[in-house]
Design an enzyme around this catalytic site. Structure first.
Site, short mmCIF file in Angstrom:
data_model
loop_
_atom_site.label_atom_id
_atom_site.label_comp_id
_atom_site.label_asym_id
_atom_site.label_seq_id
_atom_site.Cartn_x
_atom_site.Cartn_y
_atom_site.Cartn_z
N ALA A 99 34.49 47.78 43.38
CA ALA A 99 34.65 49.23 43.46
C ALA A 99 33.59 49.84 42.55
O ALA A 99 32.99 49.14 41.73
CB ALA A 99 36.05 49.61 42.98
N GLY A 146 36.59 44.55 44.28
CA GLY A 146 36.86 45.19 45.57
C GLY A 146 36.04 44.60 46.69
O GLY A 146 36.42 44.66 47.85
N GLU A 159 37.99 41.75 47.82
CA GLU A 159 39.21 42.28 48.46
C GLU A 159 38.91 42.81 49.86
O GLU A 159 39.72 42.67 50.76
CB GLU A 159 39.82 43.36 47.57
CG GLU A 159 40.41 42.77 46.29
CD GLU A 159 40.88 43.81 45.32
OE1 GLU A 159 40.08 44.70 44.97
OE2 GLU A 159 42.04 43.75 44.92
N GLU A 211 38.20 41.91 37.58
CA GLU A 211 38.76 43.16 37.08
C GLU A 211 39.36 43.03 35.69
O GLU A 211 39.34 43.97 34.91
CB GLU A 211 39.82 43.69 38.03
CG GLU A 211 39.28 44.22 39.35
CD GLU A 211 39.11 43.15 40.40
OE1 GLU A 211 39.04 41.96 40.08
OE2 GLU A 211 39.04 43.52 41.59
N1 T1G Z 1 30.26 49.85 39.78
C1 T1G Z 1 29.26 50.68 39.38
N2 T1G Z 1 28.06 50.25 38.90
C2 T1G Z 1 27.88 48.92 38.83
C3 T1G Z 1 28.87 47.99 39.22
C4 T1G Z 1 30.10 48.52 39.72
N3 T1G Z 1 31.09 47.71 40.14
N4 T1G Z 1 28.38 46.74 39.02
C5 T1G Z 1 27.13 46.90 38.52
N5 T1G Z 1 26.83 48.19 38.42
C6 T1G Z 1 25.56 48.76 37.96
C7 T1G Z 1 25.26 48.40 36.51
O1 T1G Z 1 25.87 49.33 35.64
C8 T1G Z 1 23.75 48.50 36.49
O2 T1G Z 1 23.43 49.88 36.46
C9 T1G Z 1 23.35 47.99 37.86
O3 T1G Z 1 24.51 48.14 38.69
C10 T1G Z 1 22.95 46.53 37.85
O4 T1G Z 1 24.03 45.83 37.24
C11 T1G Z 1 39.63 47.97 43.32
C12 T1G Z 1 39.22 47.98 40.63
C13 T1G Z 1 27.28 42.34 40.11
C14 T1G Z 1 27.11 40.39 38.56
O5 T1G Z 1 33.48 44.03 37.66
O6 T1G Z 1 29.37 41.90 37.16
O7 T1G Z 1 36.48 46.33 42.09
O8 T1G Z 1 22.18 49.88 34.28
O9 T1G Z 1 22.71 45.03 35.26
O10 T1G Z 1 22.93 41.54 35.81
O11 T1G Z 1 40.10 45.79 42.71
O12 T1G Z 1 26.68 43.99 37.81
O13 T1G Z 1 20.93 49.67 36.44
O14 T1G Z 1 22.07 51.84 35.83
O15 T1G Z 1 25.00 44.10 35.79
O16 T1G Z 1 22.30 41.49 38.30
C15 T1G Z 1 34.90 44.82 39.86
C16 T1G Z 1 30.65 44.29 37.85
C17 T1G Z 1 34.90 46.31 39.72
C18 T1G Z 1 31.50 43.51 38.85
C19 T1G Z 1 25.19 41.95 38.88
N6 T1G Z 1 33.55 44.31 39.89
N7 T1G Z 1 29.24 44.02 38.00
O17 T1G Z 1 24.69 41.65 37.59
O18 T1G Z 1 23.04 43.58 37.28
S1 T1G Z 1 36.51 47.00 39.61
C20 T1G Z 1 32.93 43.97 38.73
C21 T1G Z 1 28.71 42.82 37.58
C22 T1G Z 1 37.15 46.70 41.17
C23 T1G Z 1 39.05 46.72 42.73
C24 T1G Z 1 38.62 46.84 41.31
C25 T1G Z 1 27.22 42.71 37.67
C26 T1G Z 1 26.73 41.83 38.82
P1 T1G Z 1 22.07 50.37 35.71
P2 T1G Z 1 23.71 44.61 36.27
P3 T1G Z 1 23.16 41.99 37.22
#
Ligand code: T1G
Length: 690
Positions: A63, A102, A105, A125
Site C-alpha cells: 500500500a 498489499g 495481498e 507490515e
Molecule cells: N509506499 C510509499 N512509498 C514507498 C513504499 C510504499 N509502500 N515503498 C517504498 N517507497 C518509496 C521510498 O520511500 C523511496 O522514496 C522509494 O519508494 C524507493 O524506496 C494494506 C498496510 C520495496 C524493498 O513495507 O521495503 O501494504 O526516498 O529507497 O531500497 O496490508 O522500498 O525515493 O522518495 O526503499 O530499492 C507494506 C516498503 C506497506 C514495503 C525497495 N510494504 N518498501 O527498496 O528502494 S503497508 C512495505 C520497501 C501495506 C497492506 C499494508 C522498499 C523496497 P524516495 P527504497 P529500495
C-alpha cells in the site's frame, strides 16, 4: 485507462499492467483504475483469463505508506481483493522483484501466483507497526499453513521464489519472459475449464493446523516483542484465520489494523521508514559518484576485520593490511571463524562462505593498496597513529581514491589535514560488530568533496548499512549523545539506585539492555581508557577497572557472570563498593523512582540531540532518530529520541531538566534553546531565533 494502469490483450487473455514508479505502491491513483479495469474485464465475454503484472523493477511493494493517517479513498485494497474473490475466470498474478504487503495481498486475491526465480514475497507490515490489512493474515495461512504464515507475518521477512513455490504460495516459477509465460499459464487454466477455488475457500492447510504448536510459537514470539503491539496483533490475526470463519477472521483483521494504524507505535515506525531514506539523501542529487571496485582495509582487529567482512558481504574484493604476518593471519583466521559460525547457524551456505573468503587478499605492504578505490583505516584510536597511517596512504593511494577513517570520536578535519588530499578524506564510523550493526555514521569533514560523500553514502546502502551523514565533533552524533545519557549514571548509583534497577528502567522502556549491562558487554576498560585519555573519572567504574573487573570478558563488572555465563547476576561487591564510595562523599542513599531515572538519563540525551541539531552536526532531527534506532537499540516503537520527544512532551522535558539544573547546577541539565523552541512550536525544524 490511466497512465498508472493499462490493459493489453494477448490472444484472449487480458494483461493488466500497473505502472506507478518507483515501487508500484497501491496509491489511490492506482487502485481506482485497477478496480475499473478488473470489473470491465470480468464482464468482457472475449476475455477468458486475466494476468496482473507490473512495469518497472518490482511487482507492487505494498500500500502507499504516505496515505496512512489521511482520509481513506475508495476503492480500498480490500474491495479490490473481495471483487477478485468473485471472479469466475482465472486470475494470475505475475510477480517480479518484491511482492510485499498489499502487493502480496493483491496477488493472494488471484486464483494463481507465478513469479520469476529472483522474486521475493512477504508481508512486512509489522515493521511499520501494522499487520497485513488487505486480508493477508487470513489468506496466507490458507496457502502456506498457519505456522509458516505466523513466522512470515510476525517477522516481516520476505521469502524467495523457490521457498514460496515449495510452500504453496506460488504456483509456478519461470525464467525468461514472465508475462508471456503467465499468459500461457492462464490460457491453459482457462482451456482446462473446471471450478476455480479462490484462496478464501482453500481450507485444507488450515484443517491440518496444530494449534498447540502454533500457540507455543506465538508465545515465544510475543516474548521478543519487547512492548511492541504489532507482532502480538499479527499472531492473533493469524490465529483467527485458523479458529474463525473466513469473514469473521477478516473483520477481526480489520479491527486490529485500524487500532494499530492510529497508534503511536505505528506512527513511530512509519516515521523511521521515511527517515532512514531521508538520511541517505544529500544535497546535489545529480553528483557523479566515483567508481568503487576494490576496497582496502587497514587493521585486521575486531573493527578492521568486521569492516572487511561488511564489504566482502556486499561482494567487494578487499585488500586487508596488517603490520605483521602474524597479525594478518590472526585477523584472517577470525574472519574465517566468523563465517564458519554463520554456516553452522544456517544463515550462510558453505559455498557463499568460500566465495566471500575468496574476495580477501592479505598484505603487510602499503604498496598493495595502490589499486584500491576506497581505503578504510581501523587502527588504534590515537591521533598520532591515525596521522601516520594517512601520511602513508597519501603516498601510495591512487588519485581519486577515497581515504576513510573509522575513528569513533577523533577530529576528522585534523586527520584530513595530514594529507595532501583533504577533499578525499571522510569518516566512516562503523559500529561493532561492523559486519552486523546496520548504522554507519558518515563523517563529513570541512573539505570532504561532495562526490566523495555521495559515493560513500550510496556505497553504504549497497552493503546493507544505514548511512547517516554527521559533522565533526567529539563523538559525532551517537557517542556524543551516549555520553550525555550516561553523565548522571554514577550520581544515580551513589544516591541510591542500583545497576539492575537502572537497567530495568531501560528494558521496561524497550531498550534491549540497560547501560550497565551494555558496559559489561562492551568491556568497561574501553570507557576507562577514554576517560583517562581525557582526564575524566567515574569513581565506581574506574575502581572496578583498577580491580580488573572489565565485565563479561573478566567474569565480573557491574554484574557477576558465573562460569562464563553471559547472564548478568547482581554483584554484592559492587553494591558494597557503591555504598562505601557514597559514604566517603557523605551522600545518604535514598529511594530513586523510575521517573527520576528517565529524567536524568533520557532527557539529557534529548537535550544533547537538540544541541547537535542547533550546531548543524546533524542535518535533521530524524537523522538523529536513525542513529539511535540503528546504532544503540532505541525502541522502534518510540521512533527514536527526537520523535519520542513529541510523544513525551518537549515542554515537560524542558521543565524537568530545569528542575534538575536548579537542583544540581550541572551543565548536562542546561536546556538548550532548540529544545525550548520545540516545546513552543512542536517542531524540531524551527531554529531558535535567539
Ligand atoms: N509506499 C510509499 N512509498 C514507498 C513504499 C510504499 N509502500 N515503498 C517504498 N517507497 C518509496 C521510498 O520511500 C523511496 O522514496 C522509494 O519508494 C524507493 O524506496 C494494506 C498496510 C520495496 C524493498 O513495507 O521495503 O501494504 O526516498 O529507497 O531500497 O496490508 O522500498 O525515493 O522518495 O526503499 O530499492 C507494506 C516498503 C506497506 C514495503 C525497495 N510494504 N518498501 O527498496 O528502494 S503497508 C512495505 C520497501 C501495506 C497492506 C499494508 C522498499 C523496497 P524516495 P527504497 P529500495
Amino acid at each position: 485507462m490511466s497512465s498508472f494502469v493499462s490493459v493489453t490483450k494477448d490472444g484472449n487473455v487480458a494483461v493488466v499492467t500497473i505502472d506507478n514508479p518507483p515501487v508500484n505502491a497501491l496509491s489511490f491513483h492506482v487502485r481506482e483504475p485497477l478496480m475499473q479495469a478488473l470489473v470491465s474485464l470480468r464482464d468482457e465475454p472475449s476475455v477468458v483469463a486475466i494476468v496482473i503484472a507490473c512495469s518497472g523493477r518490482t511487482f507492487v511493494a505494498g500500500a502507499d505508506i504516505t496515505e496512512f493517517g489521511k482520509p481513506v479513498q475508495q476503492p480500498e485494497l480490500r474491495a479490490i481483493v473481495a471483487m477478485l474473490d468473485t471472479m469466475t475466470k482465472p486470475t494470475v498474478a505475475a510477480i517480479h522483484g518484491t511482492a510485499l504487503g498489499g502487493g502480496l495481498e493483491l496477488a493472494l486475491g488471484c486464483h494463481f501466483r507465478v513469479a520469476d526465480a529472483k522474486a521475493r514475497l512477504g508481508l512486512p507490515e509489522v515493521k511499520l507497526g501494522l499487520l497485513p490489512g488487505g486480508g493477508g493474515t487470513v489468506r496466507l495461512p490458507r496457502l502456506v499453513g498457519a505456522l509458516k504464515a505466523l513466522g512470515m507475518i510476525v517477522s516481516g521477512t520476505p521469502i524467495g521464489a523457490v521457498d514460496a513455490l515449495a510452500t504453496g504460495l506460488l504456483d509456478a516459477v519461470f525464467d525468461g519472459d514472465l508475462v508471456a509465460q503467465a499468459v500461457r499459464f492462464a490460457s491453459e487454466i482457462a482451456a482446462r475449464g473446471g471450478p476455480l477455488t479462490p484462496v478464501r475457500d482453500r481450507d485444507e492447510r488450515l484443517d491440518a493446523a496444530d494449534l498447540p504448536a502454533f500457540d507455543k510459537h506465538a508465545a515465544d514470539l510475543a516474548k521478543k516483542a519487547r512492548g511492541l503491539e504489532a507482532p502480538v496483533a499479527c499472531a492473533q490475526a493469524v490465529r483467527n484465520a485458523v479458529t474463525l470463519p473466513f469473514d469473521e477472521a477478516l473483520a477481526a483483521e480489520r479491527e486490529l489494523f485500524l487500532k494499530l494504524v492510529a497508534g503511536d507505535q505505528s506512527r513511530a515506525q512509519r516515521h523511521l521508514f521515511f527517515a532512514e531514506r531521508e538520511a541517505a539523501k544529500i544535497p546535489g542529487k545529480d553528483i557523479t559518484r566515483r567508481k568503487i571496485a576494490r576496497i582496502g582495509v587497514i587493521g585486521a582487529g575486531t573493527m578492521g576485520g568486521g569492516i572487511a567482512m561488511a564489504f566482502a558481504n556486499g561482494g567487494f574484493p578487499v585488500t586487508l593490511l596488517e603490520t605483521s604476518s602474524e597479525a594478518l593471519e590472526r585477523g584472517l583466521a577470525t574472519i574465517d571463524k566468523n563465517y564458519a559460525v554463520s554456516v553452522a547457524r544456517g544463515s550462510l551456505t558453505e559455498d557463499a562462505k568460500q566465495e566471500r573468503l575468496g574476495l580477501f587478499k592479505g598484505s603487510i605492504d602499503y604498496a598493495d593498496l595502490a589499486d584500491c578505490d576506497l581505503i578504510v583505516e581501523a587502527v588504534f584510536e590515537e591521533m598520532a597513529v591515525k596521522k601516520d597511517v594517512f601520511g602513508k596512504l597519501d603516498a601510495v593511494a591512487k588519485p581519486g581514491a577515497i581515504l576513510a577513517t573509522n575513528t569513533s570520536y577523533l577530529d576528522v578535519n585534523e586527520i584530513a589535514a595530514s594529507t595532501s588530499r583533504p577533499q578525499d578524506v571522510v569518516g566512516l564510523h562503523f559500529f561493532s560488530p561492523a559486519n552486523v550493526m546496520k548504522l554507519l555514521e558518515i563523517v563529513r569533514a570541512e573539505k570532504t568533496a561532495p562526490d566523495a560523500l555521495a559515493t560513500v553514502v550510496e556505497l553504504a546502502r549497497r552493503i546493507g548499512k544505514v548511512p547517516v551523514v554527521v559533522g565533526v565533533c567529539h563523538g559525532f552524533v551517537g557517542n556524543r549523545m551516549l555520553a550525555a545519557r550516561g553523565a548522571e549514571s554514577e550520581a544515580l548509583l551513589l544516591e541510591g539506585a542500583t545497576p539492575s534497577q537502572i537497567d530495568q528502567v531501560f528494558t521496561d522502556f524497550g531498550w534491549p539492555m540497560g547501560p550497565f549491562q551494555m558496559g559489561d558487554l562492551a568491556g568497561l576498560d574501553i570507557g576507562w581508557r577514554n576517560r583517562k585519555a581525557r582526564g575524566l573519572t567515574a569513581v565506581i567504574a574506574d575502581t572496578l577497572c583498577e580491580q580488573g573487573h572489565f565485565g563479561q570478558k573478566t567474569g565480573s563488572g557491574f554484574y557477576r557472570y558465573e562460569n562464563g555465563s553471559r547472564t548478568p547476576a547482581p554483584n554484592p561487591e559492587v553494591e558494597t563498593l557503591i555504598r562505601d564510595k557514597a559514604a566517603e562523599k557523605g551522600i545518604a542513599p535514598r529511594a530513586i523512582g523510575t521517573e527520576e531515572i528517565i529524567e536524568r538519563t533520557l532527557y539529557p540525551l534529548i537535550n544533547e540531540g537538540a544541541k547537535i541539531l542547533e550546531e548543524g552536526i546533524a542535518a535533521r532531527a530524524s537523522d538523529i532518530d536513525i542513529v539511535w534506532v540503528n546504532g544503540y537499540g532505541f525502541p522502534v516503537g518510540k521512533g527514536g529520541p527526537m520523535f519520542w520527544t513529541g510523544l513525551e512532551g518537549a515542554g515537560k522535558i524542558s521543565e524537568r531538566l530545569d528542575h534538575w539544573h536548579a537542583q544540581t547546577g550541572r551543565q548536562v541539565f542546561q536546556v538548550v534553546p532548540r529544545l525550548r523552541r520545540m516545546a513552543e512550536t512542536g517542531s524540531w525544524d524551527v531554529p531558535f531565533a535567539g
